[in-house]
Design a protein around this motif. Structure first.
Motif, short mmCIF file in Angstrom:
data_model
loop_
_atom_site.label_atom_id
_atom_site.label_comp_id
_atom_site.label_asym_id
_atom_site.label_seq_id
_atom_site.Cartn_x
_atom_site.Cartn_y
_atom_site.Cartn_z
N TYR A 86 -4.42 -7.37 -14.58
CA TYR A 86 -4.14 -6.95 -13.21
C TYR A 86 -5.38 -6.32 -12.59
O TYR A 86 -6.07 -5.52 -13.24
N GLN A 87 -5.65 -6.68 -11.37
CA GLN A 87 -6.70 -6.02 -10.59
C GLN A 87 -6.01 -5.00 -9.70
O GLN A 87 -5.21 -5.35 -8.83
N TRP A 88 -6.36 -3.72 -9.91
CA TRP A 88 -5.66 -2.63 -9.24
C TRP A 88 -6.49 -2.06 -8.10
O TRP A 88 -7.71 -1.92 -8.22
N ILE A 89 -5.82 -1.72 -7.00
CA ILE A 89 -6.47 -1.03 -5.89
C ILE A 89 -5.54 0.09 -5.41
O ILE A 89 -4.33 0.06 -5.64
N MET A 90 -6.15 1.07 -4.76
CA MET A 90 -5.38 2.09 -4.05
C MET A 90 -5.39 1.69 -2.58
O MET A 90 -6.35 1.98 -1.86
N PRO A 91 -4.37 0.99 -2.12
CA PRO A 91 -4.44 0.35 -0.80
C PRO A 91 -4.39 1.35 0.35
O PRO A 91 -3.63 2.32 0.32
N ALA A 92 -5.21 1.07 1.36
CA ALA A 92 -5.14 1.86 2.60
C ALA A 92 -3.90 1.47 3.40
O ALA A 92 -3.38 2.25 4.19
N TYR A 93 -3.46 0.23 3.21
CA TYR A 93 -2.23 -0.25 3.85
C TYR A 93 -1.66 -1.36 2.97
O TYR A 93 -2.35 -1.92 2.11
N ILE A 94 -0.39 -1.68 3.17
CA ILE A 94 0.26 -2.74 2.42
C ILE A 94 0.23 -4.02 3.25
O ILE A 94 0.66 -4.01 4.41
N PRO A 95 -0.29 -5.12 2.71
CA PRO A 95 -0.27 -6.38 3.46
C PRO A 95 1.14 -6.70 3.94
O PRO A 95 2.09 -6.63 3.15
N PRO A 96 1.31 -7.04 5.20
CA PRO A 96 2.65 -7.27 5.75
C PRO A 96 3.48 -8.27 4.96
O PRO A 96 4.70 -8.14 4.87
N VAL A 97 2.83 -9.28 4.37
CA VAL A 97 3.59 -10.29 3.63
C VAL A 97 4.33 -9.67 2.45
O VAL A 97 5.41 -10.14 2.07
N LEU A 98 3.80 -8.59 1.88
CA LEU A 98 4.45 -7.95 0.73
C LEU A 98 5.68 -7.16 1.16
O LEU A 98 6.57 -6.91 0.35
N LEU A 99 5.72 -6.76 2.42
CA LEU A 99 6.87 -6.00 2.91
C LEU A 99 8.12 -6.87 3.00
O LEU A 99 9.25 -6.36 3.04
N LEU A 100 7.93 -8.18 3.01
CA LEU A 100 9.06 -9.11 3.15
C LEU A 100 9.53 -9.66 1.81
O LEU A 100 10.53 -10.38 1.75
N LYS A 101 8.84 -9.31 0.73
CA LYS A 101 9.18 -9.85 -0.58
C LYS A 101 10.28 -9.04 -1.25
O LYS A 101 10.51 -7.87 -0.92
N SER A 102 10.95 -9.67 -2.22
CA SER A 102 11.92 -8.97 -3.07
C SER A 102 11.21 -8.50 -4.33
O SER A 102 10.36 -9.22 -4.88
N TRP A 103 11.57 -7.30 -4.79
CA TRP A 103 10.89 -6.67 -5.92
C TRP A 103 11.89 -6.36 -7.02
O TRP A 103 13.07 -6.17 -6.76
N HIS A 104 11.41 -6.31 -8.26
CA HIS A 104 12.29 -5.99 -9.39
C HIS A 104 11.52 -5.15 -10.40
O HIS A 104 10.29 -5.14 -10.44
N LYS A 105 12.27 -4.43 -11.24
CA LYS A 105 11.66 -3.53 -12.22
C LYS A 105 10.96 -4.33 -13.33
O LYS A 105 11.46 -5.35 -13.78
N VAL A 106 9.80 -3.81 -13.75
CA VAL A 106 9.06 -4.37 -14.88
C VAL A 106 8.48 -3.21 -15.69
O VAL A 106 8.54 -2.05 -15.28
N ALA A 107 7.90 -3.55 -16.84
CA ALA A 107 7.26 -2.52 -17.66
C ALA A 107 6.01 -2.00 -16.97
O ALA A 107 5.31 -2.75 -16.28
N ARG A 108 5.74 -0.73 -17.14
CA ARG A 108 4.56 -0.12 -16.54
C ARG A 108 3.29 -0.60 -17.24
O ARG A 108 3.30 -0.95 -18.41
N SER A 109 2.20 -0.61 -16.50
CA SER A 109 0.89 -0.96 -17.04
C SER A 109 0.07 0.31 -17.24
O SER A 109 0.33 1.34 -16.62
N GLU A 110 -0.94 0.21 -18.11
CA GLU A 110 -1.91 1.29 -18.26
C GLU A 110 -2.95 1.15 -17.15
O GLU A 110 -3.57 0.11 -17.00
N ILE A 111 -3.12 2.20 -16.37
CA ILE A 111 -4.11 2.18 -15.29
C ILE A 111 -5.19 3.21 -15.61
O ILE A 111 -4.88 4.37 -15.82
#
Length: 269
Positions: free
Chosen positions: A244-269
């Motif tokens: 995974y490529q991780w960022i601390m976003p200044a804003y969320i891309p609008p396309v992601l606001l329309l997606k459905s999300w589900h629980k997954v295992a946490r990653s080490e950051i």
């Protein structure tokens, strides 16, 4: 040989120019500027953690004085190191004049306008036989205004000197053949299918964000969001190498606001 897109990480100092009529604010397309250059002042917008390679918000590479001293002998035939003025630091803008014709047009995925002219790359592949083995920094003419590339020679010096502030996650590898690329894509597709197959109850973005604040990790296709151990919010995108490529976003891309999300295992950051 490996080639990397020159990018900053989120902890690099950020700078801005004070004179928008100066040559610093002009196009850096690979042409020389040393003969017309005069030092101009830049100011700190955000000090942050690292200052070896400050990020100029108008997109030109910057080096601190101690970094210049290390690199100058290696890159002097490929760049111009043009002095800037700063209240605290000795800084130089890096004008890359080494423009190579090294695109592998057979393997690259190219966007074109209706008249057939080049419009952009969906996927860029280099012809490494056209990149001299002693290259440190270069541009290609198609993206000379906006992108700088460096080789593993450049990266090795950065790591040896423990310079900080760059992100080498976007990599192009001469050993990455078409067969390896096809296999990587196959494994990537399998990983996405596995994420989709194992999803449980789905949530809207707003509900998913609330769950993230409660300590959950949430995913939608290649996207993942979670908090780190300090409670800071991170957005990750699954790369073709399955990291995974991780960022601390200044804003969320609008396309992601329309997606459905589900629980997954946490990653080490």
């Amino acid at each position: 040989m490996k080639v990397y897109e020159l990018k900053h990480n989120d902890s690099s100092m950020e700078l801005n120019t004070l004179d928008w009529d100066h040559e610093l604010a002009s196009d850096f397309n690979g042409e020389a500027k040393a003969k017309i250059w005069t030092p101009t002042k830049v100011k700190t917008l955000y000090k942050k953690k690292y200052s070896d390679f400050p990020r100029l918000i108008i997109g030109k590479p910057i080096m601190k004085g101690n970094v210049k001293k290390v690199f100058e002998a290696h890159i002097s035939r490929e760049v111009e190191l043009l002095p800037l003025i700063h209240d605290e630091l000795e800084l130089y803008v890096v004008n890359i004049t080494n423009v190579l014709d090294c695109v592998d047009w057979n393997r690259s995925d190219v966007r074109r306008y209706s008249d057939g002219d080049w419009a952009g790359f969906n996927k860029l592949v280099f012809d490494f036989s056209k990149i001299p083995s002693d290259t440190y920094m270069f541009k290609i003419k198609e993206t000379a205004l906006v992108k700088v590339y460096v080789t593993d020679l450049f990266k090795t010096i950065v790591e040896k000197q423990k310079f900080k502030g760059l992100n080498f996650s976007i990599v192009y590898d001469s050993e990455f053949t078409q067969e390896k690329e096809d296999e990587q894509q196959r494994l990537y597709n399998i990983a996405l299918e596995e994420i989709d197959r194992n999803k449980g109850e789905e949530s809207s973005y707003d509900n998913a964000r609330r769950l993230v604040d409660q300590g959950e990790a949430m995913a939608s296709g290649p996207w993942k969001m979670q908090l780190d151990q300090q409670g800071q919010f991170w957005l990750g995108e699954l790369l073709k190498d399955l990291s995974y490529q991780w960022i601390m976003p200044a804003y969320i891309p609008p396309v992601l606001l329309l997606k459905s999300w589900h629980k997954v295992a946490r990653s080490e950051i």
